[in-house]
Design an enzyme around this catalytic site. Structure first.
Site, short mmCIF file in Angstrom:
data_model
loop_
_atom_site.label_atom_id
_atom_site.label_comp_id
_atom_site.label_asym_id
_atom_site.label_seq_id
_atom_site.Cartn_x
_atom_site.Cartn_y
_atom_site.Cartn_z
N PHE A 100 0.88 -1.17 0.00
CA PHE A 100 0.00 0.00 0.00
C PHE A 100 0.92 1.22 0.00
O PHE A 100 1.85 1.30 0.81
CB PHE A 100 -0.88 -0.03 1.25
CG PHE A 100 -1.98 0.99 1.24
CD1 PHE A 100 -3.22 0.68 0.70
CD2 PHE A 100 -1.79 2.26 1.77
CE1 PHE A 100 -4.24 1.63 0.69
CE2 PHE A 100 -2.81 3.21 1.76
CZ PHE A 100 -4.04 2.89 1.22
N ASP A 120 1.90 -4.91 8.62
CA ASP A 120 0.78 -3.99 8.47
C ASP A 120 -0.48 -4.83 8.29
O ASP A 120 -0.62 -5.56 7.30
CB ASP A 120 1.03 -3.08 7.25
CG ASP A 120 -0.08 -2.07 7.06
OD1 ASP A 120 -1.23 -2.35 7.46
OD2 ASP A 120 0.19 -0.98 6.51
N TYR A 166 -10.77 1.33 10.73
CA TYR A 166 -11.98 1.75 10.00
C TYR A 166 -12.38 0.80 8.88
O TYR A 166 -13.39 0.98 8.25
CB TYR A 166 -11.85 3.18 9.46
CG TYR A 166 -10.61 3.45 8.63
CD1 TYR A 166 -10.51 3.02 7.32
CD2 TYR A 166 -9.53 4.15 9.17
CE1 TYR A 166 -9.39 3.26 6.56
CE2 TYR A 166 -8.39 4.41 8.42
CZ TYR A 166 -8.33 3.96 7.11
OH TYR A 166 -7.20 4.21 6.37
N LYS A 167 -11.54 -0.22 8.61
CA LYS A 167 -11.88 -1.18 7.56
C LYS A 167 -12.69 -2.32 8.18
O LYS A 167 -13.85 -2.12 8.53
CB LYS A 167 -10.61 -1.66 6.86
CG LYS A 167 -9.95 -0.53 6.06
CD LYS A 167 -8.59 -0.87 5.49
CE LYS A 167 -8.02 0.35 4.75
NZ LYS A 167 -6.58 0.24 4.51
N ARG A 200 -12.55 -4.03 -7.15
CA ARG A 200 -12.24 -4.73 -5.91
C ARG A 200 -13.50 -4.80 -5.04
O ARG A 200 -14.17 -3.80 -4.84
CB ARG A 200 -11.13 -3.96 -5.20
CG ARG A 200 -10.58 -4.66 -3.99
CD ARG A 200 -9.45 -3.84 -3.37
NE ARG A 200 -9.96 -2.61 -2.78
CZ ARG A 200 -9.32 -1.89 -1.86
NH1 ARG A 200 -8.12 -2.28 -1.44
NH2 ARG A 200 -9.84 -0.79 -1.36
#
Ligand SMILES: *Cc1c(COP(=O)(O)O)cnc(C)c1O
Length: 414
Positions: A131, A201, A226-227, A373
């Site tokens: 990322f 991560d 928050y995911k 996605r």
């Protein structure tokens, strides 16, 4: 008009949902009417209790109790108290997880923490496919200190890059683009053999699969809430540090919240001995409250059941896409043991298809250059969502409606 080709898909979805051990968990979330939400990998749905918690914090703790809430409502200890609630989800012990700031900032702290454990070494190893913010933060660390170097893995062979000069290895547990799971056990073991420190991560794995940081001797980890943890937009992120390292770790954002005695107002900085040393300054309390509502949903649940449902949802999605949408090429791993909780596909025109899907109430996301996605939350998505979504995707592709002009314009956030 129901599409008769999908009748077997809907029957199978019904069977899978009726034996789903987690089927009632969805009732704890606000799920907007008419929306099939397959983007929990970017922003999880809102737990119903979050609204009451935020309201209580605003009306009572903030409006009425004001500054007394730092003690009375436990505001000051939220980063570590909530860290202890999150800890079992990632295989950490109490006192090893602190919640604060953003993932990007926490990566910066973790990189420095890793370097402080290996002062005689100068190389940071990371993946080119990471990322991007992770790599940007490595660049920031390199810019702030002389003599450091970043080595990027580009050919799938991370192990070869780790050698006696490697101080820190920074890796994504699940690839945000492909959904590929990276092997924590073998890479951590190899890095340790070479004397390096590893940072994982966990942004795309925390909350959707078992993670055993201590069992696998992981040194440091970061992740967002928050995911898949459903903590709300911009909810604070976490740092994990193994207990054995805590005394030796330094991090450069030496703000007063990380001080051993923040209210002594000493002139000089002296870091807290424990996990609080990762803190910097005052934290967003309203966001913390919302995030706690997300964590609370997990408390009674089995992470093994969560993972089983995640594999079932993504597997069912791939099966239906391959049967009904042969123009899409799935590039997430077919082997569910290798796959996180998302499915990614290539399609020229992916951006427009995603826009057309949003108009029909199916929310997934687009990633450059041509990636569609879809993230699946085992907490609130059902197999019926999967069958309905694929039926709509198939309709959009077969009708060609995605080619319409109105689906081609890009907004700032994609
Ligand atoms: C989502 C994500 C981030 C996000 O970083 P923020 O600072 O919260 O914006 C970082 N790393 C990975 C791997 C992610 O998936």
């Amino acid at each position: 008009m129901p599409n008769p080709d999908f009748s077997t898909a809907h029957t199978k979805a019904h069977t899978l949902d009726s034996t789903d051990l987690l089927r009632h968990v969805a009732e704890q979330f606000v799920l907007p009417e008419g929306i099939i939400y397959l983007d929990g990998n970017s922003l999880g749905c809102m737990p119903k209790s979050a609204m009451a918690d935020i309201t209580q914090t605003a009306q009572q703790e903030w409006a009425n109790d004001l500054i007394t809430s730092w003690n009375k409502a436990g505001w000051f200890d939220m980063p570590t108290d909530y860290g202890d609630i999150l800890a079992p989800l990632i295989g950490a012990d109490a006192g090893e997880v602190v919640i604060s700031d953003t993932t990007s900032l926490n990566i910066y702290k973790a990189l420095y923490a890793g370097l402080s454990l290996r002062p005689e070494r100068h190389v940071i190893v990371a993946e080119a496919s990471s990322f991007p913010t992770d790599l940007y933060m490595v660049e920031g660390v390199l810019a702030s200190r002389s003599g450091l170097e970043m080595r990027l893995e580009e050919d799938g062979n991370i192990l070869e890059l780790i050698d006696a000069n490697t101080a820190v290895v920074l890796l994504n547990h699940v690839d945000y683009r492909t959904g590929q799971i990276c092997d924590v056990v073998s890479i951590t073991e190899h890095a340790h053999k070479m004397g390096a420190v590893v940072i994982w991560d966990l942004c795309h794995s925390a909350g959707n699969m078992p993670i055993d940081l201590n069992k696998h001797n992981v040194d440091l980890a970061v992740g967002c809430t928050y995911k898949y943890l459903n903590g709300g937009p911009g909810s604070p992120a976490f740092n994990f540090a193994a207990k054995r390292h805590l005394a030796d770790i330094q991090q450069p954002l030496s703000g007063w919240w990380g001080h051993a005695k923040p209210f002594a107002f000493d002139t000089g900085y002296s870091a807290d001995a424990g996990i609080r040393k990762f803190l910097c300054g005052t934290q967003p309390i309203l966001s913390f409250r919302a995030m706690k509502a997300g964590l609370d949903v997990f408390t009674p649940l089995s992470v093994t059941a969560i993972r089983a449902k995640s594999m079932s949802l993504t597997g069912f999605f791939i099966e239906l896409v391959e049967r009904h949408c042969p123009q899409l090429s799935v590039f997430s791993p077919r082997d569910s043991a290798q796959r996180g909780s998302q499915v990614s596909m290539n399609f020229e025109g992916a951006y427009a298809v995603i826009q057309a899907l949003i108009e029909r109430g199916v929310i997934g996301d687009f990633r450059m250059p041509d990636v569609m996605r879809f993230g699946f939350s085992p907490l609130y998505n059902s197999h019926a969502d999967v069958a309905n979504a694929v039926e709509i995707i198939a309709d959009i592709l077969h009708s060609g409606i995605w080619r319409n002009e109105r689906f081609q314009t890009r907004g700032a956030v994609t």
